[in-house]
Design an enzyme around this catalytic site. Sequence first.
Site, PDB file in Angstrom:
ATOM      1  CB  THR A  13      -0.927   0.035   1.229  1.00  0.00           C
ATOM      2  OG1 THR A  13      -1.547   1.319   1.334  1.00  0.00           O
ATOM      3  CG2 THR A  13      -0.167  -0.247   2.515  1.00  0.00           C
ATOM      4  CB  SER A  65      -3.801   2.508  10.405  1.00  0.00           C
ATOM      5  OG  SER A  65      -3.560   1.624   9.314  1.00  0.00           O
ATOM      6  CE1 TYR A 118      -3.866  -3.252   4.993  1.00  0.00           C
ATOM      7  CE2 TYR A 118      -3.888  -0.868   4.754  1.00  0.00           C
ATOM      8  CZ  TYR A 118      -3.797  -2.122   4.194  1.00  0.00           C
ATOM      9  OH  TYR A 118      -3.622  -2.249   2.842  1.00  0.00           O
ATOM     10  CG  HIS A 119      -1.513   2.125   6.435  1.00  0.00           C
ATOM     11  ND1 HIS A 119      -2.590   2.775   7.002  1.00  0.00           N
ATOM     12  CD2 HIS A 119      -1.763   2.087   5.103  1.00  0.00           C
ATOM     13  CE1 HIS A 119      -3.437   3.132   6.056  1.00  0.00           C
ATOM     14  NE2 HIS A 119      -2.962   2.729   4.893  1.00  0.00           N
ATOM     15  CE  LYS A 143      -1.405  -4.664   2.853  1.00  0.00           C
ATOM     16  NZ  LYS A 143      -1.517  -5.765   1.884  1.00  0.00           N
TER      17      LYS A 143
END
Length: 402
Positions: A144, A179, A181-182, A185
Amino acid sequence: MKIVVLGGDGYCGWATALHLSASGHSVAIVDNFARRQWDHEVGAQTLTPIRPLAERLSVWQTVTGNTIDLFVGDVTDYEFLSSTIKELEPEAVVHFAEQRAAPYSMIDRKHAVFTQVNNVVGTLNLLFAIREFVPDCHLVKLGTMGEYGTPNIDIEEGYITVEHNGRTDVLPYPKQAGSFYHLSKVHDSHNIMFTCKVWGLRATDLNQGIVYGSVTTEAALDEGLVNRFDYDEIFGTVLNRFCVQAAIGHPLTVYGKGGQTRGFLDIRDTVRCIEIACLNPAARGECRVFNQFTEQFSVLEIAQMVKLAAKKLGVTVQINHLPDPRVEAEEHYYNAKHSKLLDLGLEPHYLSHSLLDSLMNIALKYRDRIDTSLIQPRVNWRRARNELRTKERASQYSDILR
């Protein structure tokens, strides 16, 4: 080419699997249907009614004569994943099998931990399975652009040349994830770079921008192949969300000043980028990074375009500026490089008035399925326990009492 699509029942995964199959590749999907379960958990549903995966695959075979194999299981289960990789012996693995929503990861501790365990462990399992059974297989990993954050310098494609105290080196571009989530990644990227270096694996990390649209050439062949169209504040991407809000005359929910600028791309370009990466694999021991987007817009610019598109269809809509539930710069410099996929032959679909009209018409067609309670933000980055989690627990307790 033999290609495995992990997470092939999801938004990008489904479109990718169809495109690769239509292009003549031998495709297998691996999925555990978690994406559908998360909809149930947060009380959401896709705007477009999507069929069960087995039915979708049957329709695809009927319409095209092509077969896509299905393996049902969880990538965090190494025995399942490794046996599947061993059986299929893929030449490329496209990895979508991750929890991909920043708001979901910020609901509370449980969702943050789940996101990082699911994403990081699943990717680690895949790296070990490739090393053990198909060491020449090419990993195409969906990352991302959110890994980079919004630095006050140009964003390069994965690596940057640094000069310090008279010495120069090429290093991974600094990450400023926004976040949990990031951050997952970012951890994936580090693990992939490390295993390419020490095991000689080959990988392409595709740092994807915000995807919009749901229609691809393949998904348009039959109603049974329709892709999902998320509009809720957890899983919906901004352009899709704004089109749904406009379809019912709801003010567009711009967070803060709306100057947050990001890279965007049409889902038709997503599937083509992935095919290009598969057809042009990285070298053994190489972890290359492509920034996968075609245009840059601010959130406010997107809102203004949707407002204009709605007006052309006779729908009047306003733009509301809400307090930003995220911790992010609402105005900033943003210039991200994205030339490598273009150099390999990508011919982009740019955001046009005709595409906006198409998105608006999809939203209008299914507006009876719109749940307005899903529009306002319920997850706030500054709170460790959010309103969404409270409602979820209340619903679970109610179910027990019934």
